[in-house]
Design a protein around this motif. Sequence first.
Motif, mmCIF file in Angstrom:
data_model
loop_
_atom_site.group_PDB
_atom_site.id
_atom_site.type_symbol
_atom_site.label_atom_id
_atom_site.label_comp_id
_atom_site.label_asym_id
_atom_site.label_seq_id
_atom_site.Cartn_x
_atom_site.Cartn_y
_atom_site.Cartn_z
ATOM 1 N N SER A 94 36.887 38.612 18.808
ATOM 2 C CA SER A 94 37.813 39.304 17.906
ATOM 3 C C SER A 94 38.786 40.188 18.670
ATOM 4 O O SER A 94 39.943 40.353 18.245
ATOM 5 C CB SER A 94 37.027 40.136 16.889
ATOM 6 O OG SER A 94 36.125 41.013 17.543
ATOM 7 N N ALA A 95 38.367 40.735 19.808
ATOM 8 C CA ALA A 95 39.283 41.553 20.608
ATOM 9 C C ALA A 95 40.391 40.694 21.212
ATOM 10 O O ALA A 95 41.562 41.103 21.242
ATOM 11 C CB ALA A 95 38.516 42.284 21.701
ATOM 12 N N ILE A 96 40.041 39.510 21.689
ATOM 13 C CA ILE A 96 41.067 38.600 22.226
ATOM 14 C C ILE A 96 42.031 38.177 21.121
ATOM 15 O O ILE A 96 43.255 38.136 21.313
ATOM 16 C CB ILE A 96 40.398 37.380 22.884
ATOM 17 C CG1 ILE A 96 39.619 37.813 24.132
ATOM 18 C CG2 ILE A 96 41.442 36.334 23.260
ATOM 19 C CD1 ILE A 96 38.808 36.696 24.770
ATOM 20 N N ALA A 97 41.485 37.871 19.932
ATOM 21 C CA ALA A 97 42.346 37.491 18.813
ATOM 22 C C ALA A 97 43.259 38.641 18.400
ATOM 23 O O ALA A 97 44.446 38.436 18.101
ATOM 24 C CB ALA A 97 41.489 37.045 17.629
ATOM 25 N N LEU A 98 42.731 39.879 18.405
ATOM 26 C CA LEU A 98 43.554 41.036 18.048
ATOM 27 C C LEU A 98 44.655 41.262 19.076
ATOM 28 O O LEU A 98 45.785 41.641 18.720
ATOM 29 C CB LEU A 98 42.672 42.281 17.924
ATOM 30 C CG LEU A 98 43.386 43.601 17.607
ATOM 31 C CD1 LEU A 98 44.213 43.481 16.337
ATOM 32 C CD2 LEU A 98 42.374 44.735 17.480
ATOM 33 N N LEU A 99 44.351 41.038 20.350
ATOM 34 C CA LEU A 99 45.384 41.187 21.379
ATOM 35 C C LEU A 99 46.528 40.207 21.149
ATOM 36 O O LEU A 99 47.706 40.551 21.315
ATOM 37 C CB LEU A 99 44.762 40.983 22.762
ATOM 38 C CG LEU A 99 45.714 41.124 23.956
ATOM 39 C CD1 LEU A 99 46.302 42.538 24.020
ATOM 40 C CD2 LEU A 99 45.007 40.783 25.266
ATOM 41 N N ILE A 100 46.198 38.999 20.751
ATOM 42 C CA ILE A 100 47.250 38.004 20.477
ATOM 43 C C ILE A 100 48.049 38.396 19.243
ATOM 44 O O ILE A 100 49.290 38.360 19.235
ATOM 45 C CB ILE A 100 46.619 36.605 20.304
ATOM 46 C CG1 ILE A 100 45.943 36.161 21.618
ATOM 47 C CG2 ILE A 100 47.669 35.593 19.879
ATOM 48 C CD1 ILE A 100 45.142 34.881 21.495
ATOM 49 N N VAL A 101 47.350 38.818 18.188
ATOM 50 C CA VAL A 101 48.016 39.177 16.938
ATOM 51 C C VAL A 101 48.902 40.409 17.120
ATOM 52 O O VAL A 101 49.915 40.570 16.421
ATOM 53 C CB VAL A 101 46.959 39.402 15.838
ATOM 54 C CG1 VAL A 101 47.572 40.026 14.587
ATOM 55 C CG2 VAL A 101 46.286 38.080 15.480
ATOM 56 N N SER A 102 48.549 41.269 18.069
ATOM 57 C CA SER A 102 49.308 42.509 18.226
ATOM 58 C C SER A 102 50.752 42.270 18.635
ATOM 59 O O SER A 102 51.597 43.162 18.456
ATOM 60 C CB SER A 102 48.622 43.404 19.280
ATOM 61 O OG SER A 102 48.693 42.807 20.583
ATOM 62 N N PHE A 103 51.068 41.100 19.179
ATOM 63 C CA PHE A 103 52.439 40.822 19.616
ATOM 64 C C PHE A 103 53.300 40.202 18.509
ATOM 65 O O PHE A 103 54.494 40.022 18.696
ATOM 66 C CB PHE A 103 52.421 39.910 20.845
ATOM 67 C CG PHE A 103 51.858 40.585 22.072
ATOM 68 C CD1 PHE A 103 52.621 41.482 22.797
ATOM 69 C CD2 PHE A 103 50.556 40.332 22.480
ATOM 70 C CE1 PHE A 103 52.108 42.100 23.927
ATOM 71 C CE2 PHE A 103 50.025 40.951 23.618
ATOM 72 C CZ PHE A 103 50.803 41.837 24.334
ATOM 73 N N PHE A 104 52.692 39.895 17.371
ATOM 74 C CA PHE A 104 53.470 39.421 16.233
ATOM 75 C C PHE A 104 54.013 40.625 15.455
ATOM 76 O O PHE A 104 53.555 41.761 15.641
ATOM 77 C CB PHE A 104 52.618 38.537 15.317
ATOM 78 C CG PHE A 104 52.258 37.216 15.927
ATOM 79 C CD1 PHE A 104 53.135 36.145 15.854
ATOM 80 C CD2 PHE A 104 51.035 37.034 16.579
ATOM 81 C CE1 PHE A 104 52.805 34.923 16.404
ATOM 82 C CE2 PHE A 104 50.704 35.819 17.136
ATOM 83 C CZ PHE A 104 51.592 34.758 17.056
ATOM 84 N N LYS A 105 54.970 40.385 14.586
ATOM 85 C CA LYS A 105 55.591 41.464 13.819
ATOM 86 C C LYS A 105 54.638 41.948 12.729
ATOM 87 O O LYS A 105 54.277 41.201 11.836
ATOM 88 C CB LYS A 105 56.898 40.984 13.201
ATOM 89 C CG LYS A 105 57.992 40.709 14.225
ATOM 90 C CD LYS A 105 59.269 40.220 13.550
ATOM 91 C CE LYS A 105 60.350 39.951 14.580
ATOM 92 N NZ LYS A 105 61.607 39.436 13.957
ATOM 93 N N TRP A 106 54.277 43.218 12.827
ATOM 94 C CA TRP A 106 53.425 43.834 11.819
ATOM 95 C C TRP A 106 54.250 44.410 10.674
ATOM 96 O O TRP A 106 53.761 44.537 9.553
ATOM 97 C CB TRP A 106 52.577 44.945 12.447
ATOM 98 C CG TRP A 106 51.421 44.442 13.258
ATOM 99 C CD1 TRP A 106 51.395 43.291 14.001
ATOM 100 C CD2 TRP A 106 50.144 45.039 13.392
ATOM 101 N NE1 TRP A 106 50.179 43.143 14.607
ATOM 102 C CE2 TRP A 106 49.378 44.203 14.257
ATOM 103 C CE3 TRP A 106 49.555 46.195 12.905
ATOM 104 C CZ2 TRP A 106 48.077 44.496 14.613
ATOM 105 C CZ3 TRP A 106 48.259 46.502 13.263
ATOM 106 C CH2 TRP A 106 47.520 45.653 14.105
ATOM 107 N N PHE A 107 55.468 44.808 10.980
ATOM 108 C CA PHE A 107 56.356 45.389 9.966
ATOM 109 C C PHE A 107 57.699 44.669 10.036
ATOM 110 O O PHE A 107 58.164 44.292 11.110
ATOM 111 C CB PHE A 107 56.552 46.896 10.212
ATOM 112 C CG PHE A 107 55.269 47.682 10.241
ATOM 113 C CD1 PHE A 107 54.695 48.127 9.060
ATOM 114 C CD2 PHE A 107 54.639 47.972 11.434
ATOM 115 C CE1 PHE A 107 53.518 48.844 9.076
ATOM 116 C CE2 PHE A 107 53.452 48.685 11.464
ATOM 117 C CZ PHE A 107 52.891 49.128 10.283
ATOM 118 N N LYS A 108 58.310 44.530 8.876
ATOM 119 C CA LYS A 108 59.583 43.803 8.809
ATOM 120 C C LYS A 108 60.504 44.477 7.811
ATOM 121 O O LYS A 108 60.073 44.877 6.724
ATOM 122 C CB LYS A 108 59.339 42.350 8.405
ATOM 123 C CG LYS A 108 60.575 41.472 8.454
ATOM 124 C CD LYS A 108 60.245 40.035 8.103
ATOM 125 C CE LYS A 108 61.472 39.165 8.134
ATOM 126 N NZ LYS A 108 61.177 37.755 7.767
#
Length: 203
Positions: A17-31
Amino acid sequence: MDKLSELSHGAKVVLGSAIALLIVSFFKWFKLSNTSYGENMWHGIGVLAGLLVIALIVWQAIRLTNIKVEIGVTPSMITAALAVLLLIFTFIRFISKPGGGIADSVIDRTFWAWIGLILAIVVCVGAWMNMKAAGEGLTDVKAKFSSMTAGSGSGGSGGGSGSTAAPAAPAAPAAPAASPAPAPPAEPPAADEPPPADQPPSA
């Protein structure tokens, strides 16, 4: 794969889950509404969350290599502490929209922000499962930290007393009393001188 099998189920959940969160962190969280502008997790307090994700992955990698790190607490406690901090900072980043309260109506959270928050919760669940697999619980954490606090407090008080109360220097030996000087010997009484022989007797 053999090294991964040595990890507990909870540690595997934390690592995945930490590896998955690291990947997700580079996507746009706010738009920004009706635009392509947006921000990922790596802004503001989210930087700390990202660093904690990396620290968790590195810590699990250290455990896979069987490197012994002695810091006074068990590996599962370190994993749990990092996971709790990660959840706190991820949640703060999740609720803090860019621009503050003024931009609440024009900035939306994306799907990736929700996924990131869920993954942070999964990391905490995996850390708890890892502690249970090691036979530890909240009481063990409290006992460990209380013993560490007591040890550091006693060490600090001992060091403080040693620095303030220096041992007194030994007193110098007293000088020996001076003996009185001996009195000079008494001079013998002077004898009467005889009259000279060539002097005639007086009449």
